[in-house]
Design a protein around this motif. Sequence first.
Motif, PDB file in Angstrom:
ATOM      1  N   PRO A  44       0.861  -1.022  -0.043  1.00  0.00           N
ATOM      2  CA  PRO A  44       0.349   0.331   0.126  1.00  0.00           C
ATOM      3  C   PRO A  44       0.533   1.398  -0.193  1.00  0.00           C
ATOM      4  O   PRO A  44       1.951   0.991   0.741  1.00  0.00           O
ATOM      5  N   LYS A  45       0.145   2.427  -0.672  1.00  0.00           N
ATOM      6  CA  LYS A  45       1.281   4.192  -0.868  1.00  0.00           C
ATOM      7  C   LYS A  45       1.156   4.486   0.701  1.00  0.00           C
ATOM      8  O   LYS A  45      -0.446   4.947   0.644  1.00  0.00           O
ATOM      9  N   PRO A  46       2.108   4.565   0.905  1.00  0.00           N
ATOM     10  CA  PRO A  46       2.022   5.825   2.242  1.00  0.00           C
ATOM     11  C   PRO A  46       1.225   6.795   1.838  1.00  0.00           C
ATOM     12  O   PRO A  46       1.618   6.913   0.427  1.00  0.00           O
ATOM     13  N   PRO A  47       0.462   8.067   2.718  1.00  0.00           N
ATOM     14  CA  PRO A  47      -0.405   9.294   2.658  1.00  0.00           C
ATOM     15  C   PRO A  47       0.581   9.619   2.336  1.00  0.00           C
ATOM     16  O   PRO A  47       1.922  10.055   2.742  1.00  0.00           O
ATOM     17  N   PRO A  48       0.466  11.081   1.210  1.00  0.00           N
ATOM     18  CA  PRO A  48       1.342  11.941   0.964  1.00  0.00           C
ATOM     19  C   PRO A  48       2.247  12.911   2.059  1.00  0.00           C
ATOM     20  O   PRO A  48       1.329  12.986   2.834  1.00  0.00           O
ATOM     21  N   PRO A  49       3.215  13.531   2.233  1.00  0.00           N
ATOM     22  CA  PRO A  49       3.847  13.610   3.385  1.00  0.00           C
ATOM     23  C   PRO A  49       3.167  15.298   3.011  1.00  0.00           C
ATOM     24  O   PRO A  49       2.676  16.313   2.012  1.00  0.00           O
ATOM     25  N   LYS A  50       3.277  15.664   4.330  1.00  0.00           N
ATOM     26  CA  LYS A  50       2.026  16.779   4.479  1.00  0.00           C
ATOM     27  C   LYS A  50       3.649  18.321   4.495  1.00  0.00           C
ATOM     28  O   LYS A  50       4.521  17.940   5.235  1.00  0.00           O
ATOM     29  N   PRO A  51       3.305  19.769   4.027  1.00  0.00           N
ATOM     30  CA  PRO A  51       3.603  20.370   4.090  1.00  0.00           C
ATOM     31  C   PRO A  51       4.389  21.108   5.475  1.00  0.00           C
ATOM     32  O   PRO A  51       3.073  21.304   6.278  1.00  0.00           O
ATOM     33  N   VAL A  52       5.708  21.282   5.327  1.00  0.00           N
ATOM     34  CA  VAL A  52       6.162  22.273   6.881  1.00  0.00           C
ATOM     35  C   VAL A  52       6.172  23.657   6.532  1.00  0.00           C
ATOM     36  O   VAL A  52       6.610  23.753   5.239  1.00  0.00           O
ATOM     37  N   PHE A  53       5.365  24.104   7.653  1.00  0.00           N
ATOM     38  CA  PHE A  53       5.593  25.659   7.064  1.00  0.00           C
ATOM     39  C   PHE A  53       6.450  26.157   8.088  1.00  0.00           C
ATOM     40  O   PHE A  53       6.510  25.632   9.257  1.00  0.00           O
ATOM     41  N   PHE A  54       7.076  26.711   8.024  1.00  0.00           N
ATOM     42  CA  PHE A  54       7.948  27.799   9.013  1.00  0.00           C
ATOM     43  C   PHE A  54       7.337  29.092   9.502  1.00  0.00           C
ATOM     44  O   PHE A  54       7.570  30.265   8.955  1.00  0.00           O
ATOM     45  N   ALA A  55       8.040  30.108  10.406  1.00  0.00           N
ATOM     46  CA  ALA A  55       7.111  31.366  11.383  1.00  0.00           C
ATOM     47  C   ALA A  55       9.159  31.613  11.581  1.00  0.00           C
ATOM     48  O   ALA A  55       8.803  30.655  12.015  1.00  0.00           O
ATOM     49  N   THR A  56       9.197  32.537  11.330  1.00  0.00           N
ATOM     50  CA  THR A  56      10.608  33.488  11.200  1.00  0.00           C
ATOM     51  C   THR A  56      10.668  33.954  12.507  1.00  0.00           C
ATOM     52  O   THR A  56       9.400  35.500  12.415  1.00  0.00           O
ATOM     53  N   LEU A  57      10.729  34.715  13.780  1.00  0.00           N
ATOM     54  CA  LEU A  57      11.215  35.977  14.557  1.00  0.00           C
ATOM     55  C   LEU A  57      12.601  35.976  14.767  1.00  0.00           C
ATOM     56  O   LEU A  57      13.499  35.443  14.572  1.00  0.00           O
ATOM     57  N   ALA A  58      12.600  36.682  13.055  1.00  0.00           N
ATOM     58  CA  ALA A  58      14.070  37.061  13.315  1.00  0.00           C
ATOM     59  C   ALA A  58      14.939  38.743  13.619  1.00  0.00           C
ATOM     60  O   ALA A  58      14.018  39.680  14.242  1.00  0.00           O
ATOM     61  N   ASP A  59      16.009  38.850  14.095  1.00  0.00           N
ATOM     62  CA  ASP A  59      16.493  39.701  14.619  1.00  0.00           C
ATOM     63  C   ASP A  59      16.422  40.574  15.651  1.00  0.00           C
ATOM     64  O   ASP A  59      15.939  41.314  16.083  1.00  0.00           O
ATOM     65  N   VAL A  60      16.297  39.853  16.980  1.00  0.00           N
ATOM     66  CA  VAL A  60      16.207  40.084  18.177  1.00  0.00           C
ATOM     67  C   VAL A  60      17.716  40.471  18.680  1.00  0.00           C
ATOM     68  O   VAL A  60      18.636  39.336  18.899  1.00  0.00           O
ATOM     69  N   THR A  61      17.397  41.992  19.214  1.00  0.00           N
ATOM     70  CA  THR A  61      18.602  42.270  19.439  1.00  0.00           C
ATOM     71  C   THR A  61      18.747  42.790  20.900  1.00  0.00           C
ATOM     72  O   THR A  61      18.012  43.060  20.527  1.00  0.00           O
ATOM     73  N   VAL A  62      19.987  42.144  22.422  1.00  0.00           N
ATOM     74  CA  VAL A  62      19.450  42.348  22.902  1.00  0.00           C
ATOM     75  C   VAL A  62      20.853  42.337  24.052  1.00  0.00           C
ATOM     76  O   VAL A  62      21.654  41.611  23.831  1.00  0.00           O
TER      77      VAL A  62
END
Length: 159
Positions: A42-60
């Motif tokens: 049996p064929k496995p189900p297609p993989p779900k797409p992975v999405f990315f949320a970015t928290l960029a350039d935090v300078t402390v």
Amino acid sequence: MVKILLIVLIVILAIAASVGGTLGVTEYLHHASPTVASGQAPKPPPPKPVFFATLADVTVSIPPQAGTAATSYVDFSVQFSTLDQAALVTFEELQPIIKAAVITLLMNETSQSLQDPQTRVDLTKSCLHIANEVLDRNASYTPANPFASAYITNLVVQD
């Protein structure tokens, strides 16, 4: 003569029963699973797409060591992965709250502590918890904890 007829009748019944049983089992297996009949897995189900949320350039600004003045700084970016594309929109709307909590988290670190690999692992887990908690608390996000993982994509400490 009756004995011979009785024996012949029993042999004919036995042959008929075995042929009928073979046909019945073959028919059952043929309808049980098309993949068994064709020999394909049996064929496995297609993989779900992975999405990315970015928290960029935090300078402390951070101290180089505990108990000293904040003379160093850290530049930090992190990405959160999710299978739910709608979580990206909610993340963008609530990003200032998430960023403020991450800044507070980083202000409790020192440049020396950020050299420890375990501190970076803890920082990743804390950022993931912050992102999920902010979405759950402020947007009543369903299902809870939309982000599965966090990845530090930038960590620069400047003395």
